[in-house]
Motif scaffolding. Structure first.
Motif, PDB file in Angstrom:
ATOM      1  N   ASP A  43       0.832  -1.465  -0.066  1.00 20.50           N
ATOM      2  CA  ASP A  43       0.172   0.174   0.070  1.00 20.50           C
ATOM      3  C   ASP A  43       1.230   1.368   0.172  1.00 20.50           C
ATOM      4  OD1 ASP A  43      -2.196  -1.548  -0.261  1.00 20.50           O
ATOM      5  OD2 ASP A  43      -2.266  -2.152   2.441  1.00 20.50           O
ATOM      6  N   TRP A  44       2.140   1.388   1.228  1.00 24.76           N
ATOM      7  CA  TRP A  44       2.996   2.173   1.198  1.00 24.76           C
ATOM      8  C   TRP A  44       3.436   2.740   0.242  1.00 24.76           C
ATOM      9  CZ3 TRP A  44       4.648   0.619   6.452  1.00 24.76           C
ATOM     10  CH2 TRP A  44       3.542   1.348   7.352  1.00 24.76           C
ATOM     11  N   TYR A  45       3.788   1.416  -0.495  1.00 26.62           N
ATOM     12  CA  TYR A  45       5.267   1.478  -1.608  1.00 26.62           C
ATOM     13  C   TYR A  45       3.924   1.893  -3.054  1.00 26.62           C
ATOM     14  CZ  TYR A  45       8.014   0.359  -5.795  1.00 26.62           C
ATOM     15  OH  TYR A  45       9.361   0.039  -7.153  1.00 26.62           O
ATOM     16  N   TYR A  46       2.962   1.487  -3.344  1.00 23.08           N
ATOM     17  CA  TYR A  46       2.010   1.791  -4.576  1.00 23.08           C
ATOM     18  C   TYR A  46       1.776   3.940  -4.043  1.00 23.08           C
ATOM     19  CZ  TYR A  46      -2.099   2.839  -7.435  1.00 23.08           C
ATOM     20  OH  TYR A  46      -3.222   3.150  -7.315  1.00 23.08           O
ATOM     21  N   GLN A  47       1.588   4.233  -3.207  1.00 21.29           N
ATOM     22  CA  GLN A  47       1.171   5.577  -2.953  1.00 21.29           C
ATOM     23  C   GLN A  47       1.843   5.929  -2.798  1.00 21.29           C
ATOM     24  OE1 GLN A  47      -2.071   5.947  -2.755  1.00 21.29           O
ATOM     25  NE2 GLN A  47      -3.540   5.073  -1.707  1.00 21.29           N
ATOM     26  N   ALA A  48       2.948   5.616  -2.475  1.00 19.15           N
ATOM     27  CA  ALA A  48       4.638   6.498  -2.828  1.00 19.15           C
ATOM     28  C   ALA A  48       4.676   6.588  -4.503  1.00 19.15           C
ATOM     29  CB  ALA A  48       5.982   6.048  -2.501  1.00 19.15           C
ATOM     30  N   ALA A  49       4.810   5.434  -5.444  1.00 18.43           N
ATOM     31  CA  ALA A  49       5.293   5.285  -6.924  1.00 18.43           C
ATOM     32  C   ALA A  49       4.237   6.174  -7.399  1.00 18.43           C
ATOM     33  CB  ALA A  49       4.952   3.972  -7.036  1.00 18.43           C
ATOM     34  N   LYS A  50       2.565   6.773  -6.754  1.00 20.17           N
ATOM     35  CA  LYS A  50       1.698   7.138  -7.889  1.00 20.17           C
ATOM     36  C   LYS A  50       1.868   9.134  -7.402  1.00 20.17           C
ATOM     37  CE  LYS A  50      -1.156   4.680  -9.421  1.00 20.17           C
ATOM     38  NZ  LYS A  50      -1.656   5.117 -11.409  1.00 20.17           N
ATOM     39  N   GLY A  51       3.164   8.999  -6.780  1.00 22.21           N
ATOM     40  CA  GLY A  51       3.887  10.675  -6.392  1.00 22.21           C
ATOM     41  C   GLY A  51       2.645  11.217  -5.316  1.00 22.21           C
ATOM     42  N   ARG A  52       2.129  10.378  -4.006  1.00 20.79           N
ATOM     43  CA  ARG A  52       0.783  10.570  -2.909  1.00 20.79           C
ATOM     44  C   ARG A  52       2.295  10.051  -1.220  1.00 20.79           C
ATOM     45  NH1 ARG A  52      -3.886   8.901  -6.169  1.00 20.79           N
ATOM     46  NH2 ARG A  52      -2.650   6.332  -5.806  1.00 20.79           N
TER      47      ARG A  52
END
Length: 196
Positions: free
Chosen positions: A35-44
């Motif tokens: 979840d954290w990785y996805y959000q960071a990858a989306k610029g969030r």
């Protein structure tokens, strides 16, 4: 690879990957990291808060027990982690107000989730964890329309939905997955137990 492909083919919603770990606790811990990785990858990168439910149980690793809503498991361990939040658990029998229908109870609980997301700031909330039927909290079946309403809130604020199928998966709700029983559309599914 063959086992991963078989598991993906059994998934109740379209999934592209299967990732194997040793236990349900580690599956949920890994889902938190993803979840954290996805959000960071989306610029969030600020979307790091995870919402679980009171009385929910997601495992015994530091992160998975933190998203669990069981204070007895947090005691003496300086838990939960500071980015974990908890909302009401959907126990109609114990939590409904006088004269409140199941649908009205579900609306109130979805409203409470939305209020929590707004209080925390939607730009800080990464994901929501839920078991289709809560197990350690007392085999709690959600009231009618609960997940429909909750999923609407999650989509509105771009919060990922992780369905913890560790206890519900593999036929325990009358379907292969609790996700099918309650018509869920999770972004991620965790499973264990019967898989082994």
């Amino acid at each position: 690879i063959e086992l991963a492909e078989r598991l993906i083919s059994l998934a109740p919603v379209t999934m592209k990957r299967a990732y194997f770990v040793n236990s349900g606790s580690e599956a949920n811990d890994t889902a938190i990291k993803l979840d954290w990785y996805y959000q960071a990858a989306k610029g969030r990168p600020n979307k790091v808060k995870i919402i679980g439910r009171e009385r929910g149980y997601h495992g015994s690793t530091i992160a998975s027990v933190s998203v669990s809503g069981k204070p007895d498991m947090h005691a003496d361990f300086a838990l939960p982690l500071p980015m974990m939040r908890h909302t009401e658990y959907p126990h109609y029998y114990r939590r409904h107000e006088n004269g409140e229908s199941e649908e009205a109870c579900s609306t109130r609980m979805a409203d409470a989730l939305e209020a929590l997301i707004l209080e925390e700031g939607p730009d800080t909330v990464a994901a929501f964890f839920a078991e289709p039927v809560m197990a350690a909290g007392g085999a709690i079946v959600p009231p009618k329309t609960y997940f429909d309403k909750v999923q609407g809130v999650l989509k509105k604020y771009d919060v990922l939905f992780v369905a913890d199928e560790v206890v519900c998966g593999f036929g325990r709700t009358g379907n292969w997955w609790g996700t099918q029983t309650f018509n869920l559309q999770p972004d991620m599914i965790t499973c264990a137990k019967a898989l082994s």
